[in-house]
Write a protein that holds these residues in place. Structure first.
Motif, short mmCIF file in Angstrom:
data_model
loop_
_atom_site.label_atom_id
_atom_site.label_comp_id
_atom_site.label_asym_id
_atom_site.label_seq_id
_atom_site.Cartn_x
_atom_site.Cartn_y
_atom_site.Cartn_z
N VAL A 229 0.81 -1.22 0.00
CA VAL A 229 0.00 0.00 0.00
C VAL A 229 0.84 1.27 0.00
N LEU A 230 2.17 1.12 -0.05
CA LEU A 230 3.09 2.27 -0.15
C LEU A 230 2.90 3.26 0.99
N THR A 231 2.81 2.72 2.21
CA THR A 231 2.73 3.60 3.37
C THR A 231 4.12 4.17 3.67
N THR A 232 4.13 5.32 4.29
CA THR A 232 5.40 5.99 4.58
C THR A 232 5.98 5.58 5.93
N LEU A 237 2.63 -3.45 16.97
CA LEU A 237 2.49 -3.76 18.39
C LEU A 237 2.15 -5.24 18.53
N HIS A 238 2.97 -5.96 19.31
CA HIS A 238 2.74 -7.39 19.49
C HIS A 238 2.96 -7.76 20.94
N ASP A 239 1.96 -8.43 21.51
CA ASP A 239 2.04 -8.85 22.91
C ASP A 239 2.34 -7.67 23.84
N GLY A 240 1.71 -6.53 23.57
CA GLY A 240 1.82 -5.37 24.44
C GLY A 240 3.08 -4.54 24.28
N LYS A 241 3.92 -4.88 23.28
CA LYS A 241 5.17 -4.16 23.08
C LYS A 241 5.28 -3.62 21.66
N VAL A 242 6.08 -2.56 21.47
CA VAL A 242 6.41 -2.10 20.13
C VAL A 242 7.44 -3.07 19.58
N ALA A 243 6.98 -3.98 18.72
CA ALA A 243 7.85 -5.02 18.21
C ALA A 243 8.73 -4.53 17.07
N GLU A 244 8.21 -3.58 16.26
CA GLU A 244 8.97 -3.08 15.12
C GLU A 244 8.40 -1.74 14.68
N GLN A 245 9.26 -0.89 14.13
CA GLN A 245 8.84 0.39 13.58
C GLN A 245 9.68 0.69 12.35
N ARG A 246 9.06 1.32 11.37
CA ARG A 246 9.77 1.65 10.14
C ARG A 246 9.32 3.02 9.64
N GLY A 247 10.24 3.72 8.98
CA GLY A 247 9.91 5.00 8.37
C GLY A 247 10.09 6.20 9.26
N PHE A 248 10.23 5.99 10.57
CA PHE A 248 10.44 7.09 11.50
C PHE A 248 10.94 6.51 12.82
N THR A 249 11.31 7.39 13.72
CA THR A 249 11.86 6.95 15.01
C THR A 249 10.93 7.38 16.14
N LEU A 250 10.61 6.45 17.02
CA LEU A 250 9.81 6.76 18.21
C LEU A 250 10.71 7.17 19.35
N SER A 251 10.30 8.21 20.03
CA SER A 251 11.04 8.58 21.25
C SER A 251 10.66 7.59 22.35
N PRO A 252 11.48 7.47 23.38
CA PRO A 252 11.14 6.56 24.50
C PRO A 252 9.76 6.84 25.09
N ALA A 311 -0.19 7.36 6.28
CA ALA A 311 -0.84 7.61 5.00
C ALA A 311 0.05 7.11 3.87
N ARG A 312 -0.52 7.01 2.67
CA ARG A 312 0.26 6.57 1.53
C ARG A 312 1.32 7.61 1.19
N ALA A 313 2.26 7.19 0.35
CA ALA A 313 3.40 8.06 0.04
C ALA A 313 2.96 9.39 -0.54
N GLU A 321 -9.84 -0.91 -0.88
CA GLU A 321 -9.17 -2.11 -1.38
C GLU A 321 -7.88 -2.38 -0.60
N ASP A 322 -7.17 -1.29 -0.26
CA ASP A 322 -5.96 -1.45 0.53
C ASP A 322 -6.29 -1.98 1.92
N ARG A 323 -7.37 -1.49 2.49
CA ARG A 323 -7.76 -1.92 3.82
C ARG A 323 -8.19 -3.38 3.82
N ASP A 324 -8.88 -3.80 2.74
CA ASP A 324 -9.24 -5.22 2.61
C ASP A 324 -8.00 -6.09 2.60
N PHE A 325 -7.01 -5.67 1.82
CA PHE A 325 -5.76 -6.43 1.75
C PHE A 325 -5.09 -6.50 3.12
N LEU A 326 -5.06 -5.36 3.81
CA LEU A 326 -4.40 -5.32 5.12
C LEU A 326 -5.12 -6.20 6.14
N ARG A 327 -6.45 -6.23 6.07
CA ARG A 327 -7.20 -7.10 6.98
C ARG A 327 -6.82 -8.56 6.75
#
Length: 592
Positions: A229-232, A237-252, A311-313, A321-327
């Motif tokens: 879906v070309l998201t930026t 979130l998995h099992d209550g934790k931030v398991a992975e992030q891409r495209g930006f950095t989260l502060s603590p 959002a998309r790029a 249609e993108d949301r159907d695919f993601l579901r």
């Protein structure tokens, strides 16, 4: 016979053109000009199915022959039935696109400013649009839209109106065909996208099933979600934790805040746009991180977390249609995570894992994964097992000629044995469905032979078999010792479908007889297992069919899926802390 393939309209034009140059009478010249214009209009329409071209041509011809300062088209919306500004040519009007017009009558007539008798609706449209003449576009008595003519400095005469009506007769059919063609193009594009998405999902499913650990499942999910879906940006979130992030950095601090709301996010139904969340801290947090969509990671009753996408790029929100695919992708990933979790549990608890594997297999084979999609009917079903495995079952089986089997059943006992027997019943039912036009009596008797000969003495099945004629609403049924389905009539009367015979599999020979009723529009039929009617409250009192009827009466006019949800929530509330003590299966049937 002539072999000339030139369209007749072209030949008429060629024949009439020299004649037009020899006529001196202005009135005759005007009539001939209108005829030539209509012929040219028809010829051009035959070469195009593109709606914008058709609309532009209609307006061009309308203005050319009437000398109107402008012309516009209002087309009827297929869903709301209201007229919507769709095209305009000539003098502009900044209000045009935002006009809110009243709903048209069934049969509007040609109307103009200054006419002695003009309907209130026509007056309103003429005033709101600033037009001088209104001509309906009608195809086979069905209103397609309205053609509007602007002021031209002099009234529109009978000849002008006659030309406009003639133009609209052809234009209505062409516009309707153009809209159908446009809809088909849209459907084809959506179908092509769906095929591509399904191919992608099959490939992803294979990769997920081969993933050796949780981290690999996360990587596959994130890579395919963002790539498709070309998201930026994205956060998993998995099992209550931030398991992975891409495209930006989260502060603590941002990471900690997301983890605090991870449970709330995982409980969001399927997927939801951030802008549609209730106003509050959660919505503010996600908006501040420029996240656009929340997709829950859920497989059956298991909730693993949530996928948060930006959002998309190009800055656009995700399309449906993108949301159907993601579901679907999230569901596949959640199933893969379930499989990994169950594999670990198998090492520790092998016996429980075997039961879980069997339960998953039975559930996949027995229960429909969607509504039956019977035209003219609203049917929904649900199965809520009490334990890991259970013996409740429901199904929809198409029989041809707009007939469908609607089946609900309950195997005695619980656990693996009940689930295995129900799997056998399911297989036998579908096998018997393939041998031809078998009656419900024959179906029940054959199933009784199979169950009796292949099970222990204390094993049996209560069942309700029915054949629904989708055209007439006739329901032929046979109740084999099952809870009485409840049919709430529009009059308020309740009919219990009791006719049938003994339970399946207890007796060597079974004598049964079918009953018959008819479902009219507005009637409400609920099929259920004893997990609904025999649920008890803390005082030990059963919900019974009186509780079911009370919910049915309160839900008249609502969609079947909503009625089903109300029944489930109602019985859960009735049971209070004790919860459900038995499998619960429901089917709600209504005629649209």
């Amino acid at each position: 016979m002539s072999s000339d393939t030139t369209p007749a309209s072209y030949r008429y034009q060629e024949a009439l053109a020299p004649l037009a140059r020899r006529i001196d009478d202005p009135k005759v010249q005007k009539k001939l000009s209108e005829v030539l214009a209509l012929l040219d209009f028809n010829s051009t329409l035959n070469r195009s199915l593109e709606l914008p071209e058709i609309l532009d041509l209609v307006l061009f011809v309308a203005m050319g022959e009437t000398r109107a300062a402008w012309a516009g088209l209002l087309l009827r919306d297929g869903e709301t039935k209201r007229l919507v500004p769709s095209a305009r040519r000539g003098r502009g009007d900044e209000r045009w696109a935002s006009l809110d017009l009243p709903e048209p009558p069934a049969e509007p007539t040609i109307s103009g400013v200054g006419d002695p008798s003009v309907s209130d609706w026509a007056k309103s449209v003429l005033t709101l649009t600033g037009s001088a003449l209104l001509v309906p576009l009608v195809k086979s008595t069905r209103l397609v839209g309205v053609l509007l003519f602007g002021d031209r400095g002099e009234p529109y005469g009978e000849d002008d109106r006659l030309f406009a009506e003639s133009l609209c007769v052809t234009a209505a059919a062409s516009i309707d065909n153009g809209r159908i063609y446009k809809e088909l193009q849209t459907l084809n594009r959506k179908l092509s996208l769906k095929v591509y998405q399904l191919d992608s999902l099959f490939d992803i499913a294979r990769e997920l099933n081969r993933s050796p650990d949780i981290q690999r499942v996360r990587e596959v999910l994130m890579t395919n979600a963002m790539g498709h879906v070309l998201t930026t940006r994205a956060v998993l979130l998995h099992d209550g934790k931030v398991a992975e992030q891409r495209g930006f950095t989260l502060s603590p601090e941002e990471r900690a805040r997301l983890e605090r709301v991870s449970r709330e996010l995982s409980e969001i139904p399927e997927d939801q746009k951030v802008s549609e969340l209730p106003e509050g801290a959660l919505r503010d947090l996600l908006s501040g991180l420029e996240l656009d969509t929340v997709v829950a990671l859920r497989s059956g009753e298991s909730s693993h977390g949530a996928l948060l996408l930006g959002a998309r790029a190009a800055g656009k929100s995700l399309a449906e249609e993108d949301r159907d695919f993601l579901r679907s992708l999230a569901s596949q990933a959640a199933a893969a995570l379930d499989n990994l979790r169950l594999t670990r549990e198998w090492i520790e608890k092998q016996k429980i894992e075997k039961e879980m594997a069997l339960a998953r297999e039975i559930q996949a084979r027995l229960l429909p994964d969607s509504e039956p999609g019977i035209e003219g009917w609203d049917i929904a079903g649900i199965n809520i097992p009490c334990l890991t495995v259970g013996g409740d079952y429901f199904d929809y089986v198409p029989r041809g000629d707009d007939r469908h089997w609607l089946v609900i059943a309950d195997v005695s006992g619980k656990g693996t044995g009940a689930a295995l027997l129900m799997a056998s019943v399911h297989a036998a039912l579908h096998a018997l469905a393939g041998i031809g036009d078998i009656s419900l009596e024959g179906l029940t008797e054959r199933l009784n032979e199979i169950v009796y000969s292949s099970t222990e003495v204390n094993r049996y099945v209560t069942a309700f078999f029915s054949t629904l004629d989708a055209k007439t609403g006739e329901l032929v049924y046979l109740n084999a010792g099952h809870c009485y389905p409840l049919l709430l009539r529009t009059s308020g009367d309740v009919e219990r479908l009791v006719k049938g015979g003994a339970v399946v599999g207890m007796l060597e020979e079974l004598t049964v007889g079918a009953g018959k009723t008819k479902l009219e529009q507005g009637d409400l039929l609920v099929l259920y297992t004893d997990g609904l009617s025999e649920t008890t409250n803390p005082a030990g009192e059963e919900f019974e069919d009186t509780g079911i009827i009370e919910v049915m009466r309160s839900c008249r006019g609502k969609a079947s899926r909503e009625i089903m949800a109300r029944l489930v929530s109602g019985v859960r509330l009735y049971a209070a802390e004790a919860g459900l003590a038995d499998d619960l299966t429901l089917m709600v049937v209504q005629r649209n």
